[in-house]
Write an enzyme that holds these catalytic residues in place. Structure first.
Site, short mmCIF file in Angstrom:
data_model
loop_
_atom_site.label_atom_id
_atom_site.label_comp_id
_atom_site.label_asym_id
_atom_site.label_seq_id
_atom_site.Cartn_x
_atom_site.Cartn_y
_atom_site.Cartn_z
N CYS A 104 0.80 -1.23 0.00
CA CYS A 104 0.00 0.00 0.00
C CYS A 104 0.84 1.28 0.00
O CYS A 104 0.31 2.35 -0.26
CB CYS A 104 -0.93 0.01 1.21
N HIS B 181 -3.80 8.56 3.96
CA HIS B 181 -3.87 7.14 3.61
C HIS B 181 -5.31 6.65 3.82
O HIS B 181 -5.88 6.01 2.96
CB HIS B 181 -2.89 6.34 4.45
N GLU C 249 -3.36 7.07 12.01
CA GLU C 249 -2.97 8.20 11.17
C GLU C 249 -3.36 9.52 11.83
O GLU C 249 -2.60 10.49 11.80
CB GLU C 249 -3.60 8.09 9.79
N LYS D 5 -9.52 7.26 -0.91
CA LYS D 5 -9.99 5.87 -0.89
C LYS D 5 -11.49 5.78 -0.60
O LYS D 5 -12.10 4.75 -0.89
CB LYS D 5 -9.21 5.05 0.14
N HIS E 46 -9.26 0.95 -2.31
CA HIS E 46 -7.82 0.93 -2.06
C HIS E 46 -7.10 0.32 -3.25
O HIS E 46 -7.19 -0.87 -3.51
CB HIS E 46 -7.56 0.10 -0.80
N PHE F 187 0.68 -2.69 4.82
CA PHE F 187 0.85 -3.96 5.52
C PHE F 187 2.35 -4.24 5.61
O PHE F 187 3.10 -3.99 4.67
CB PHE F 187 0.18 -5.09 4.75
#
Length: 449
Positions: free
Chosen positions: A167, A308, A319, A340, A345, A404
């Site tokens: 990501c 994000h 975040e 997103k 995503h 991840f």
């Protein structure tokens, strides 16, 4: 150190098959999430995704150039061609060995159905029928083939690097390409990411992890809801975004239209858990501080964070904590929004969409919204631009990407107008007054644990 301009952008996303259409969808707060169509998901717990629509493979180039490319790589090649066209005439005058590419993508692997079919063939007739498979099929699963196809579109014969950091991939790619130009290794770089994890294996895997939401199959456009109290997981998406990064003086000399200037980049690792974000913000704090410090802008010099914002409970809280720690009191003056919420995503390409959001905000003074933010989480109390775009001047934006495995990447980009007024040429240091409060420097604190 060289200055680095963004002179071209191309995109294929769930909101449109060009960068302009993608920006228009973001600005309008339109969802690109719908029912899965890449396979029969009738029996799956998750039956929705942000998918590319009405894509013409011919937009990626002649058939001979496309025949060994995966679906995702075709998106990337089409985006690269658009980005180079957007960069305008004259970029070709840069020598081919002074051009390179850093592109993110997921390492290819066989589809689960393909493995099942191969198993049946082995059990019924041994290896004999397997040799009837097209030899070129192996290239469809090779990440490097897509990356080199993008590089060949720009006749890039300098450094060509394939990035696989999930990501955070596109943000790492853009940041590392920025470094190559900044340090004088190349005068022009293609950078961005591509992915299409809208497959049987990926949807099944993320479902088993509990990472993607299964509560909105009947209302897919409402499924991705970052920072909302009812968020329950992210929505898988697909697409590609490619940008042209160019040495500032060269871009100015050829009369290129400059979309913005990248002025800072930071990259860290949480060293926490594979799938969970640290509640206190962890390594994201250090990455954001590094990007802000290098930019020479103080906290008050950033007007917008293209977040994000995955729509998972842990990521959005982490975040938010990181933004508060890095920006202090100014955090409440920032606009923070998540693309997103509209695209799902795009994994390796996700930060590319965030780049488009930032460039549009810088250019038009319009901050795209976080849609589906209907019930604010009382623990998340920043301005997430709920549901409707907001008009405000944006001088500089930060792009966040957290993956991840715990990798983090952030970069800062400021408007071409502010960049032209605030920096005095190649090798100069940033004018800290250009982006906001005169003389305001980034925090002096060291990296957070």
């Amino acid at each position: 150190m060289k200055r680095v301009a963004v002179t071209g952008v191309g995109a294929v996303t769930p909101l449109g098959n060009t960068a302009a259409d993608t920006w228009r969808g973001l600005a309008e707060g339109r969802s690109g999430v719908g029912r899965l169509e890449t396979f029969d998901a009738t029996t799956f717990p998750v039956r929705i995704a942000g998918q590319v629509k009405e894509f013409d493979p011919a937009s990626a180039g002649p058939a001979a150039q496309r025949r060994h490319l995966s679906r995702a790589a075709l998106f990337a090649l089409a985006a690269a061609r658009e980005a180079l066209a957007d960069a305008g005439p004259g970029w070709e005058e840069t020598g081919p060995y002074d051009r390179g590419a850093v592109i993110a993508g997921t390492v290819g692997r066989p589809e689960l159905q393909e493995l099942v079919d191969m198993s049946h063939q082995l059990s019924s007739s041994g290896f004999r029928d397997l040799y009837r498979q097209a030899p070129g099929d192996v290239l469809l699963r090779n990440q490097n083939v897509g990356v080199t196809a993008v590089a060949r579109a720009g006749d890039c014969r300098g450094p060509v690097i394939s990035v696989s950091t999930a990501c955070a991939g596109a943000a790492h790619a853009i940041g590392e390409a920025y470094r190559r130009v900044q340090e004088g290794e190349c005068a022009l770089m293609l950078a961005g990411g591509f992915d299409a994890l809208t497959t049987w294996m990926d949807v099944l895997g993320f479902s088993l992890l509990g990472a993607i939401t299964d509560r909105w199959n009947d209302e897919p456009e409402r499924a991705s809801r970052p920072f909302d109290a009812g968020r329950s997981g992210f929505v898988l998406g697909e697409g590609a975004v490619i940008a042209v990064l160019e040495e500032w003086e060269s871009a100015v000399a050829r009369g290129a239209r400059i979309h913005g200037e990248i002025v800072g980049y930071g990259s860290t690792l949480n060293a926490y858990r594979i799938t969970d974000s640290p509640p206190d913000g962890g390594g994201a704090i250090a990455a954001m501080r590094d990007a802000l410090r290098e930019s020479g802008l103080g906290p008050g010099g950033i007007d917008y964070i293209s977040a994000h914002g995955t729509s998972t409970p842990g990521n959005d809280a982490s975040e938010t904590a990181a933004i508060k720690e890095v920006f202090g009191p100014h955090a409440r003056e920032l606009c923070v929004s998540s693309p997103k919420s509209m695209t799902g995503h795009l994994t390796s390409a996700a930060a590319g969409v965030n780049l488009i959001a930032s460039l549009g905000a810088l250019r038009e003074g319009l901050v795209p919204p976080t849609i589906n933010l209907d019930h604010p989480d009382p623990k998340l109390d920043l301005d997430y631009v709920p549901n409707t775009a907001v008009r405000r001047p944006v001088r500089a934006s930060m792009v966040n990407a957290f993956a991840f495995g715990g990798t983090n990447a952030c970069f800062v980009i400021r408007s071409a107008a502010a960049a032209g007024a605030g920096r005095a040429g190649a090798g100069s240091t940033p004018d800290r007054a250009a982006g906001g409060t005169a003389g305001e420097a980034a925090p002096a604190e060291g990296r957070a644990a």
